[in-house]
Design a protein around this motif. Structure first.
Motif, PDB file in Angstrom:
ATOM      1  N   LYS A   1      35.534  32.482  54.092  1.00  0.00           N
ATOM      2  CA  LYS A   1      34.241  31.918  54.470  1.00  0.00           C
ATOM      3  C   LYS A   1      33.554  31.169  53.344  1.00  0.00           C
ATOM      4  O   LYS A   1      32.911  30.142  53.560  1.00  0.00           O
ATOM      5  CB  LYS A   1      33.315  33.033  54.966  1.00  0.00           C
ATOM      6  N   ASP A   2      33.626  31.709  52.132  1.00  0.00           N
ATOM      7  CA  ASP A   2      32.837  31.155  51.032  1.00  0.00           C
ATOM      8  C   ASP A   2      33.510  31.504  49.702  1.00  0.00           C
ATOM      9  O   ASP A   2      34.681  31.874  49.686  1.00  0.00           O
ATOM     10  CB  ASP A   2      31.408  31.720  51.080  1.00  0.00           C
ATOM     11  N   ARG A   3      32.751  31.370  48.618  1.00  0.00           N
ATOM     12  CA  ARG A   3      33.231  31.776  47.296  1.00  0.00           C
ATOM     13  C   ARG A   3      32.306  32.852  46.747  1.00  0.00           C
ATOM     14  O   ARG A   3      31.091  32.816  46.969  1.00  0.00           O
ATOM     15  CB  ARG A   3      33.266  30.577  46.337  1.00  0.00           C
ATOM     16  N   ILE A   4      32.898  33.798  46.036  1.00  0.00           N
ATOM     17  CA  ILE A   4      32.111  34.867  45.435  1.00  0.00           C
ATOM     18  C   ILE A   4      32.420  34.911  43.941  1.00  0.00           C
ATOM     19  O   ILE A   4      33.415  34.334  43.475  1.00  0.00           O
ATOM     20  CB  ILE A   4      32.442  36.231  46.084  1.00  0.00           C
ATOM     21  N   LEU A   5      31.557  35.610  43.186  1.00  0.00           N
ATOM     22  CA  LEU A   5      31.822  35.863  41.767  1.00  0.00           C
ATOM     23  C   LEU A   5      32.425  37.249  41.629  1.00  0.00           C
ATOM     24  O   LEU A   5      31.804  38.249  42.006  1.00  0.00           O
ATOM     25  CB  LEU A   5      30.532  35.758  40.943  1.00  0.00           C
ATOM     26  N   LEU A   6      33.636  37.304  41.104  1.00  0.00           N
ATOM     27  CA  LEU A   6      34.345  38.568  40.927  1.00  0.00           C
ATOM     28  C   LEU A   6      34.245  39.002  39.470  1.00  0.00           C
ATOM     29  O   LEU A   6      34.506  38.217  38.561  1.00  0.00           O
ATOM     30  CB  LEU A   6      35.812  38.396  41.320  1.00  0.00           C
ATOM     31  N   THR A   7      33.846  40.242  39.280  1.00  0.00           N
ATOM     32  CA  THR A   7      33.738  40.784  37.927  1.00  0.00           C
ATOM     33  C   THR A   7      35.104  41.289  37.466  1.00  0.00           C
ATOM     34  O   THR A   7      35.684  42.189  38.097  1.00  0.00           O
ATOM     35  CB  THR A   7      32.717  41.924  37.876  1.00  0.00           C
ATOM     36  N   ILE A   8      35.608  40.706  36.379  1.00  0.00           N
ATOM     37  CA  ILE A   8      36.876  41.142  35.791  1.00  0.00           C
ATOM     38  C   ILE A   8      36.535  42.122  34.661  1.00  0.00           C
ATOM     39  O   ILE A   8      35.904  41.741  33.670  1.00  0.00           O
ATOM     40  CB  ILE A   8      37.670  39.948  35.230  1.00  0.00           C
ATOM     41  N   PRO A   9      36.939  43.381  34.792  1.00  0.00           N
ATOM     42  CA  PRO A   9      36.615  44.340  33.721  1.00  0.00           C
ATOM     43  C   PRO A   9      37.372  44.017  32.434  1.00  0.00           C
ATOM     44  O   PRO A   9      38.479  43.449  32.469  1.00  0.00           O
ATOM     45  CB  PRO A   9      37.081  45.682  34.296  1.00  0.00           C
ATOM     46  N   ALA A  10      36.800  44.353  31.319  1.00  0.00           N
ATOM     47  CA  ALA A  10      37.481  44.197  30.029  1.00  0.00           C
ATOM     48  C   ALA A  10      38.763  45.025  30.020  1.00  0.00           C
ATOM     49  O   ALA A  10      38.803  46.144  30.556  1.00  0.00           O
ATOM     50  CB  ALA A  10      36.569  44.619  28.889  1.00  0.00           C
ATOM     51  N   GLY A  11      39.797  44.475  29.426  1.00  0.00           N
ATOM     52  CA  GLY A  11      41.071  45.187  29.352  1.00  0.00           C
ATOM     53  C   GLY A  11      41.878  45.142  30.640  1.00  0.00           C
ATOM     54  O   GLY A  11      42.778  45.968  30.836  1.00  0.00           O
ATOM     55  N   SER A  12      41.587  44.176  31.541  1.00  0.00           N
ATOM     56  CA  SER A  12      42.352  44.073  32.789  1.00  0.00           C
ATOM     57  C   SER A  12      43.768  43.592  32.499  1.00  0.00           C
ATOM     58  O   SER A  12      44.032  42.897  31.511  1.00  0.00           O
ATOM     59  CB  SER A  12      41.664  43.092  33.741  1.00  0.00           C
ATOM     60  N   GLN A  13      44.700  43.984  33.377  1.00  0.00           N
ATOM     61  CA  GLN A  13      46.114  43.681  33.180  1.00  0.00           C
ATOM     62  C   GLN A  13      46.601  42.642  34.193  1.00  0.00           C
ATOM     63  O   GLN A  13      46.071  42.537  35.321  1.00  0.00           O
ATOM     64  CB  GLN A  13      46.951  44.964  33.349  1.00  0.00           C
ATOM     65  N   ALA A  14      47.603  41.896  33.797  1.00  0.00           N
ATOM     66  CA  ALA A  14      48.250  40.976  34.740  1.00  0.00           C
ATOM     67  C   ALA A  14      48.854  41.773  35.895  1.00  0.00           C
ATOM     68  O   ALA A  14      49.464  42.821  35.701  1.00  0.00           O
ATOM     69  CB  ALA A  14      49.329  40.170  34.031  1.00  0.00           C
ATOM     70  N   GLY A  15      48.676  41.276  37.135  1.00  0.00           N
ATOM     71  CA  GLY A  15      49.180  41.967  38.321  1.00  0.00           C
ATOM     72  C   GLY A  15      48.222  42.994  38.876  1.00  0.00           C
ATOM     73  O   GLY A  15      48.493  43.573  39.941  1.00  0.00           O
ATOM     74  N   GLN A  16      47.127  43.254  38.185  1.00  0.00           N
ATOM     75  CA  GLN A  16      46.150  44.237  38.667  1.00  0.00           C
ATOM     76  C   GLN A  16      45.519  43.732  39.968  1.00  0.00           C
ATOM     77  O   GLN A  16      45.183  42.553  40.096  1.00  0.00           O
ATOM     78  CB  GLN A  16      45.084  44.459  37.599  1.00  0.00           C
ATOM     79  N   ARG A  17      45.361  44.623  40.957  1.00  0.00           N
ATOM     80  CA  ARG A  17      44.793  44.265  42.261  1.00  0.00           C
ATOM     81  C   ARG A  17      43.365  44.786  42.333  1.00  0.00           C
ATOM     82  O   ARG A  17      43.106  45.962  42.119  1.00  0.00           O
ATOM     83  CB  ARG A  17      45.627  44.838  43.408  1.00  0.00           C
TER      84      ARG A  17
END
Length: 304
Positions: free
Chosen positions: A232-248
């Motif tokens: 429907k639209d665009r949202i702002l997603l918060t990426i936590p510090a220390g996130s890993q590649a492939g994290q869902r």
């Protein structure tokens, strides 16, 4: 009125089986059908052939006809002693015509044939599954004659409703919009077979969606807010510090619609490296590496 010789009319013998009778009938029906025949008396011949076939194709009616034909020259009961006259052709013909007319009415009911169903593929975009859609469709509807032969096709146009939450491969029934039935039979149905068009960003997992979100190494390391598209639209997603590649990361209620609930959207993080570093950038990466000498990215790699 003469008792007709149905076997002669069809060009078969009384000993011939139903297959031979059907074959003869189809050959003669094609020859005398008014739509295609050039014979002068085609319509009358066609009716006579059809009448003969209606009797001889039915085991019970054929047996009754055979009995009447066998005794067509017998003297009448109660009249022979007085007059010595045999039955007239009219006597037998009237008897048989009465039987034929009564059974023809029942035959029409017994042989009512439902029309054929038609399937039509309909492409639907993911965004269109979130709410009911009205779609105008066109399709070709076959028209068959009494012998099951295709006579023509007509173009039909319908305004149809595609319900919210429709899934890939789902079939939508439109009653009575298929081919017409015969002998008083009901028309077939039109089935819309839904195909969800592939989306350039989203993958479907049940009623959930997945979208790959590219992030820079420092966004994964330090945390960030990144824009993420939904249907429907665009949202702002918060990426936590220390996130890993492939994290869902789950975004609740932004998936597909079902009859009971909304699915979820899962953002799958993909760490994207910048282009080959210049001298200054390489020095900064080296400083980062020197600060994490104890870190082994492959510590658990390859272990069972």
């Amino acid at each position: 009125m003469e008792l007709k010789d149905y076997y002669t009319i069809l060009g078969v013998k009384p000993s011939d089986d139903l297959k031979a009778i059907k074959t003869a009938y189809r050959r003669l029906a094609r020859k005398y059908h008014p739509d295609v025949s050039s014979e002068a008396n085609a319509e009358a011949q066609f009716r006579e052939v059809a009448e003969a076939y209606e009797v001889l194709k039915d085991t019970e009616r054929r047996a009754e006809y055979d009995q009447l034909w066998q005794h067509r020259n017998d003297p009448p009961a109660g009249r022979q002693a007085r007059t010595g006259n045999a039955h007239s052709a009219e006597d037998f013909s009237d008897i048989f015509s009465s039987i034929f007319a009564e059974r023809a009415r029942h035959s029409a009911q017994r042989h009512a044939v439902r029309g054929q169903d038609i399937e039509l593929d309909v492409a639907v975009f993911l965004e269109e599954t979130l709410a009911e859609q009205t779609r105008t469709i066109q399709y070709r509807q076959p028209v068959y004659n009494a012998f099951g032969q295709l006579e023509r096709e007509i173009t039909k146009t319908l305004n149809v409703k595609i319900p919210a939450g429709v899934g890939d491969g789902e079939r939508i029934r439109l009653k009575g919009q298929g081919t017409a039935g015969s002998g008083g039979g009901a028309s077939g149905d039109l089935w819309l077979v839904v195909h969800i068009a592939p989306h350039p960003l989203f993958d479907i997992v049940g009623h959930d969606l997945e979208v790959v979100v590219p992030v820079a190494p420092w966004e994964a390391a330090l945390g960030a807010k990144v824009p993420v598209p939904t249907l429907k639209d665009r949202i702002l997603l918060t990426i936590p510090a220390g996130s890993q590649a492939g994290q869902r990361m789950r975004i609740k209620g932004k998936g597909l619609v079902s009859k009971s609930k909304h699915g979820d959207l899962y953002a799958v993080l993909k760490v994207v490296m910048p282009p080959a570093p210049d001298k200054h950038t390489a020095e900064l990466w080296q400083q980062l590496a020197d600060a994490h000498t104890a870190f082994d990215a492959r510590q658990d790699w390859g272990k069972a």
